[in-house]
Design a protein around this motif. Structure first.
Motif, short mmCIF file in Angstrom:
data_model
loop_
_atom_site.label_atom_id
_atom_site.label_comp_id
_atom_site.label_asym_id
_atom_site.label_seq_id
_atom_site.Cartn_x
_atom_site.Cartn_y
_atom_site.Cartn_z
N ASN A 21 0.99 -1.18 -0.03
CA ASN A 21 0.12 0.06 0.17
C ASN A 21 0.65 1.35 -0.17
O ASN A 21 0.57 2.32 -0.71
CB ASN A 21 -0.90 0.05 1.10
CG ASN A 21 -1.98 1.25 1.31
OD1 ASN A 21 -1.56 2.18 1.82
ND2 ASN A 21 -3.00 1.06 0.98
N GLU A 22 1.82 1.24 1.10
CA GLU A 22 2.93 2.43 0.86
C GLU A 22 3.69 2.66 -0.49
O GLU A 22 3.83 3.76 -0.93
CB GLU A 22 3.77 2.21 1.96
CG GLU A 22 3.20 2.34 3.50
CD GLU A 22 2.49 3.62 3.63
OE1 GLU A 22 2.98 4.76 3.41
OE2 GLU A 22 1.37 3.59 4.11
N LYS A 25 1.31 4.58 -3.21
CA LYS A 25 1.06 5.59 -2.73
C LYS A 25 2.36 6.42 -3.04
O LYS A 25 2.25 7.58 -3.88
CB LYS A 25 0.81 5.96 -1.44
CG LYS A 25 -0.68 5.52 -1.23
CD LYS A 25 -1.27 5.99 0.28
CE LYS A 25 -0.48 5.41 1.51
NZ LYS A 25 -1.08 5.50 2.69
N SER A 30 -3.56 7.17 -5.80
CA SER A 30 -4.30 7.98 -4.89
C SER A 30 -4.40 7.12 -3.69
O SER A 30 -4.31 6.01 -3.74
CB SER A 30 -5.79 8.25 -5.47
OG SER A 30 -6.34 7.18 -5.61
N GLN A 31 -4.74 7.35 -2.37
CA GLN A 31 -5.04 6.75 -1.32
C GLN A 31 -6.16 5.78 -1.59
O GLN A 31 -5.98 4.59 -1.27
CB GLN A 31 -5.46 7.75 0.01
CG GLN A 31 -5.50 6.75 0.99
CD GLN A 31 -5.77 7.78 2.17
OE1 GLN A 31 -5.78 8.92 2.02
NE2 GLN A 31 -6.26 7.24 3.55
N GLY A 35 -5.29 1.90 -1.82
CA GLY A 35 -6.03 0.82 -0.65
C GLY A 35 -6.69 -0.34 -1.44
O GLY A 35 -6.85 -1.46 -0.97
#
Length: 218
Positions: A21-22, A25, A30-31, A35
């Protein structure tokens, strides 16, 4: 960039998903999109570690550097009925995967089961950051007197920078014409990566029916 995770338990599975996930990003997702990508990774890796062994997760850039690719492999018993497992709500403690496949597939741009047999399962997830955006409003409505609508359209964005569009005009408004058009859509979904001239030749050979198909790519 290429990272490899060897997952031994569910804690490591969640840690792997958080790290991906990191990475997503940092790559520019986008977040929300990051996600969604990590949800897909979580769904598959958690089930792999529950019902299989030797779970390995590899994360790298896609070949065109426009997205991320995660390769998940295990040494379980494979998925006996893939289509059934892709339906929401289905799970099996006998298979290496099962629950969450449908959710994972919806969360990414490309979902490929490369292998699933008695030696294990291998799944590829891809998500792109530069999916092209177009303004279009396709509408296909059957005539009031007809039971079937034998006209259709097909739109597929892929690889982050490519698109295939098709308009299919069926010859007639009966059930055979409807089935033919749906078959063409199915072929497009399977073969959209072929060169455009090969797609046209494949789905519309000289001896084919009177269906009209307009296809273009960008």
């Amino acid at each position: 960039m290429s990272l490899v995770f060897h997952i031994l338990d569910e804690i490591e599975a969640y840690q792997c998903a958080r790290q991906i996930n990191e990475i997503a990003k940092e790559f520019g997702f986008s977040q929300f999109d990051a996600g969604m990508f990590s949800i897909a990774v979580t769904e598959i890796v958690i089930n792999s570690i529950r019902y299989a062994k030797d779970v390995k997760v590899s994360c790298r850039y896609t070949q065109n550097n426009k997205g991320l690719e995660v390769y998940i492999e295990d040494k379980g018993k494979g998925i006996k009925n893939i289509q059934h497992s892709l339906q929401d709500g289905n799970s099996s403690t006998k298979d290496s995967l099962g629950f969450g496949l449908g959710a994972a597939k919806r969360s990414v741009d490309e979902f490929l089961i490369e292998k699933s047999d008695a030696s294990g399962t291998s799944i590829v997830l891809r998500k792109y950051i530069d999916e092209p955006r177009y303004e279009y409003s396709p509408i296909s409505v059957k005539k009031e007197a007809n039971q079937f609508n034998s006209d259709a359209y097909f739109i597929k964005h892929y690889d982050g920078d490519k698109s295939l569009f098709a308009i299919i005009d069926g010859s007639g408004d009966d059930l055979p014409a409807y089935k033919t058009v749906q078959s063409v859509k199915g072929l497009l979904l399977e073969e959209y990566r072929l060169p455009l001239e090969d797609i046209v030749r494949y789905i519309n050979p000289p001896q084919s029916s009177k269906n009209s198909i307009l296809i273009f790519e960008r």
